[in-house]
Design a protein around this motif. Structure first.
Motif, PDB file in Angstrom:
ATOM      1  N   HIS A 191       0.811  -1.165  -0.004  1.00 54.19           N
ATOM      2  CA  HIS A 191       0.067  -0.013   0.017  1.00 54.19           C
ATOM      3  C   HIS A 191       0.823   1.207   0.079  1.00 54.19           C
ATOM      4  O   HIS A 191       0.717   2.112  -0.709  1.00 54.19           O
ATOM      5  CB  HIS A 191      -1.051   0.129   1.075  1.00 54.19           C
ATOM      6  CG  HIS A 191      -1.977   1.269   1.112  1.00 54.19           C
ATOM      7  ND1 HIS A 191      -2.834   1.312   0.451  1.00 54.19           N
ATOM      8  CD2 HIS A 191      -1.800   2.175   2.189  1.00 54.19           C
ATOM      9  CE1 HIS A 191      -3.553   2.634   0.679  1.00 54.19           C
ATOM     10  NE2 HIS A 191      -2.755   2.992   1.926  1.00 54.19           N
ATOM     11  N   TYR A 192       2.123   1.082   0.864  1.00 53.92           N
ATOM     12  CA  TYR A 192       2.991   2.148   0.968  1.00 53.92           C
ATOM     13  C   TYR A 192       4.222   1.526   1.230  1.00 53.92           C
ATOM     14  O   TYR A 192       4.349   0.790   2.303  1.00 53.92           O
ATOM     15  CB  TYR A 192       2.828   3.297   1.774  1.00 53.92           C
ATOM     16  CG  TYR A 192       3.642   4.320   1.780  1.00 53.92           C
ATOM     17  CD1 TYR A 192       3.541   5.586   0.804  1.00 53.92           C
ATOM     18  CD2 TYR A 192       4.808   4.251   2.725  1.00 53.92           C
ATOM     19  CE1 TYR A 192       4.606   6.686   0.930  1.00 53.92           C
ATOM     20  CE2 TYR A 192       5.730   5.572   2.495  1.00 53.92           C
ATOM     21  CZ  TYR A 192       5.701   6.464   1.850  1.00 53.92           C
ATOM     22  OH  TYR A 192       6.642   7.403   1.513  1.00 53.92           O
ATOM     23  N   PRO A 193       5.386   2.048   0.641  1.00 49.91           N
ATOM     24  CA  PRO A 193       5.648   2.704  -0.719  1.00 49.91           C
ATOM     25  C   PRO A 193       5.367   2.209  -2.023  1.00 49.91           C
ATOM     26  O   PRO A 193       5.107   0.786  -1.986  1.00 49.91           O
ATOM     27  CB  PRO A 193       7.044   3.036  -0.571  1.00 49.91           C
ATOM     28  CG  PRO A 193       7.726   1.938   0.072  1.00 49.91           C
ATOM     29  CD  PRO A 193       6.831   1.382   1.095  1.00 49.91           C
ATOM     30  N   LEU A 194       5.113   3.059  -2.954  1.00 48.29           N
ATOM     31  CA  LEU A 194       4.930   2.345  -4.182  1.00 48.29           C
ATOM     32  C   LEU A 194       6.074   2.091  -4.941  1.00 48.29           C
ATOM     33  O   LEU A 194       7.188   2.811  -4.674  1.00 48.29           O
ATOM     34  CB  LEU A 194       3.935   3.169  -5.018  1.00 48.29           C
ATOM     35  CG  LEU A 194       2.552   3.209  -4.112  1.00 48.29           C
ATOM     36  CD1 LEU A 194       1.458   4.171  -5.158  1.00 48.29           C
ATOM     37  CD2 LEU A 194       1.679   1.875  -4.003  1.00 48.29           C
ATOM     38  N   ASP A 195       6.243   1.495  -6.071  1.00 50.35           N
ATOM     39  CA  ASP A 195       7.556   1.160  -6.899  1.00 50.35           C
ATOM     40  C   ASP A 195       8.001   2.601  -7.394  1.00 50.35           C
ATOM     41  O   ASP A 195       7.174   3.425  -7.923  1.00 50.35           O
ATOM     42  CB  ASP A 195       7.069   0.109  -8.225  1.00 50.35           C
ATOM     43  CG  ASP A 195       8.419  -0.111  -8.678  1.00 50.35           C
ATOM     44  OD1 ASP A 195       9.341  -0.355  -8.246  1.00 50.35           O
ATOM     45  OD2 ASP A 195       8.262  -0.425 -10.017  1.00 50.35           O
ATOM     46  N   GLY A 196       9.149   2.908  -7.300  1.00 44.18           N
ATOM     47  CA  GLY A 196       9.830   4.095  -7.873  1.00 44.18           C
ATOM     48  C   GLY A 196       9.664   5.204  -6.852  1.00 44.18           C
ATOM     49  O   GLY A 196      10.356   6.182  -7.195  1.00 44.18           O
ATOM     50  N   ARG A 197       8.849   5.055  -5.612  1.00 45.76           N
ATOM     51  CA  ARG A 197       9.071   6.378  -4.654  1.00 45.76           C
ATOM     52  C   ARG A 197      10.115   6.576  -3.806  1.00 45.76           C
ATOM     53  O   ARG A 197      10.801   5.706  -3.690  1.00 45.76           O
ATOM     54  CB  ARG A 197       7.787   5.806  -3.466  1.00 45.76           C
ATOM     55  CG  ARG A 197       7.672   6.750  -2.624  1.00 45.76           C
ATOM     56  CD  ARG A 197       6.540   7.879  -2.995  1.00 45.76           C
ATOM     57  NE  ARG A 197       5.461   7.727  -3.743  1.00 45.76           N
ATOM     58  CZ  ARG A 197       4.235   7.808  -3.217  1.00 45.76           C
ATOM     59  NH1 ARG A 197       3.868   8.246  -2.218  1.00 45.76           N
ATOM     60  NH2 ARG A 197       3.215   7.373  -3.939  1.00 45.76           N
ATOM     61  N   ARG A 198      10.388   7.828  -3.723  1.00 45.40           N
ATOM     62  CA  ARG A 198      11.543   8.396  -3.002  1.00 45.40           C
ATOM     63  C   ARG A 198      10.920   8.523  -1.782  1.00 45.40           C
ATOM     64  O   ARG A 198       9.861   9.058  -1.209  1.00 45.40           O
ATOM     65  CB  ARG A 198      12.122   9.706  -3.469  1.00 45.40           C
ATOM     66  CG  ARG A 198      12.611   9.780  -4.757  1.00 45.40           C
ATOM     67  CD  ARG A 198      13.552  10.862  -5.447  1.00 45.40           C
ATOM     68  NE  ARG A 198      13.679  10.700  -6.655  1.00 45.40           N
ATOM     69  CZ  ARG A 198      14.867  10.208  -7.025  1.00 45.40           C
ATOM     70  NH1 ARG A 198      15.579   9.476  -6.001  1.00 45.40           N
ATOM     71  NH2 ARG A 198      15.321  10.243  -8.204  1.00 45.40           N
ATOM     72  N   VAL A 199      11.716   7.970  -0.582  1.00 46.30           N
ATOM     73  CA  VAL A 199      11.274   7.864   0.847  1.00 46.30           C
ATOM     74  C   VAL A 199      12.280   8.463   1.658  1.00 46.30           C
ATOM     75  O   VAL A 199      13.691   8.445   1.138  1.00 46.30           O
ATOM     76  CB  VAL A 199      10.565   6.298   1.069  1.00 46.30           C
ATOM     77  CG1 VAL A 199       9.561   5.925   0.303  1.00 46.30           C
ATOM     78  CG2 VAL A 199      12.186   5.412   1.123  1.00 46.30           C
ATOM     79  N   PRO A 200      12.085   8.682   3.110  1.00 48.11           N
ATOM     80  CA  PRO A 200      13.165   9.038   3.898  1.00 48.11           C
ATOM     81  C   PRO A 200      13.500   7.901   4.601  1.00 48.11           C
ATOM     82  O   PRO A 200      13.263   6.909   4.254  1.00 48.11           O
ATOM     83  CB  PRO A 200      12.324  10.087   4.909  1.00 48.11           C
ATOM     84  CG  PRO A 200      10.925   9.687   4.821  1.00 48.11           C
ATOM     85  CD  PRO A 200      10.789   9.236   3.493  1.00 48.11           C
ATOM     86  N   GLU A 201      14.859   8.348   5.024  1.00 51.53           N
ATOM     87  CA  GLU A 201      15.816   6.994   5.676  1.00 51.53           C
ATOM     88  C   GLU A 201      14.736   6.158   6.684  1.00 51.53           C
ATOM     89  O   GLU A 201      15.042   4.942   6.709  1.00 51.53           O
ATOM     90  CB  GLU A 201      16.858   7.553   6.418  1.00 51.53           C
ATOM     91  CG  GLU A 201      17.795   8.013   5.451  1.00 51.53           C
ATOM     92  CD  GLU A 201      19.040   8.362   6.014  1.00 51.53           C
ATOM     93  OE1 GLU A 201      19.628   7.680   6.784  1.00 51.53           O
ATOM     94  OE2 GLU A 201      19.678   9.798   5.932  1.00 51.53           O
ATOM     95  N   ARG A 202      13.908   6.851   7.269  1.00 50.80           N
ATOM     96  CA  ARG A 202      12.968   6.196   8.187  1.00 50.80           C
ATOM     97  C   ARG A 202      11.744   6.279   7.662  1.00 50.80           C
ATOM     98  O   ARG A 202      11.005   7.155   7.473  1.00 50.80           O
ATOM     99  CB  ARG A 202      12.998   6.683   9.714  1.00 50.80           C
ATOM    100  CG  ARG A 202      12.435   5.818  10.755  1.00 50.80           C
ATOM    101  CD  ARG A 202      12.720   6.498  12.039  1.00 50.80           C
ATOM    102  NE  ARG A 202      11.727   5.895  12.981  1.00 50.80           N
ATOM    103  CZ  ARG A 202      11.627   4.659  13.795  1.00 50.80           C
ATOM    104  NH1 ARG A 202      12.603   3.667  13.175  1.00 50.80           N
ATOM    105  NH2 ARG A 202      10.837   4.137  14.452  1.00 50.80           N
TER     106      ARG A 202
END
Length: 109
Positions: free
Chosen positions: A5-16
């Protein structure tokens, strides 16, 4: 069917970042609870599933959500990472046929 549901493919995310999991056509039960059409989630980070019929290891790359959790917060170093979900039965062994998500790539900023 298990999927992110999260994250999705290709998403940029924070370290945590949280990882949220959805499951259809099955139930979620904690490890050790043997009940038909249920299992619990395993989050595979930067690794591939192991041999069929073998218990899923528990280490940095294979996160067991053995209490029946559908969300976990992970901390990853900056850069690209692959994530995949693999559901296991009461003994952490993948179902036959496997219940797994497609592998996605995220980018930790």
């Amino acid at each position: 069917l298990v999927y992110f549901h999260y994250p999705l493919d290709g998403r940029r995310v924070p370290e945590r970042s949280p990882v949220r999991i959805w499951l259809r056509n099955m139930g979620v039960a904690p490890a050790g609870v043997e009940h038909a059409a249920t299992g619990h989630h395993h989050l595979l980070i930067d690794t591939d599933p192991g041999p069929p019929g073998q218990p899923i290891p528990s280490d940095y790359n294979n996160i067991h959500l053995g209490n029946g959790q559908t969300e976990v917060v992970v901390t990853l170093p900056k850069g690209p990472h692959t994530l995949q979900l693999l559901d296991g039965d009461h003994s952490h062994t993948p179902h036959d046929p496997p219940v797994m998500s497609k592998k996605i790539t995220i980018y930790v900023r």
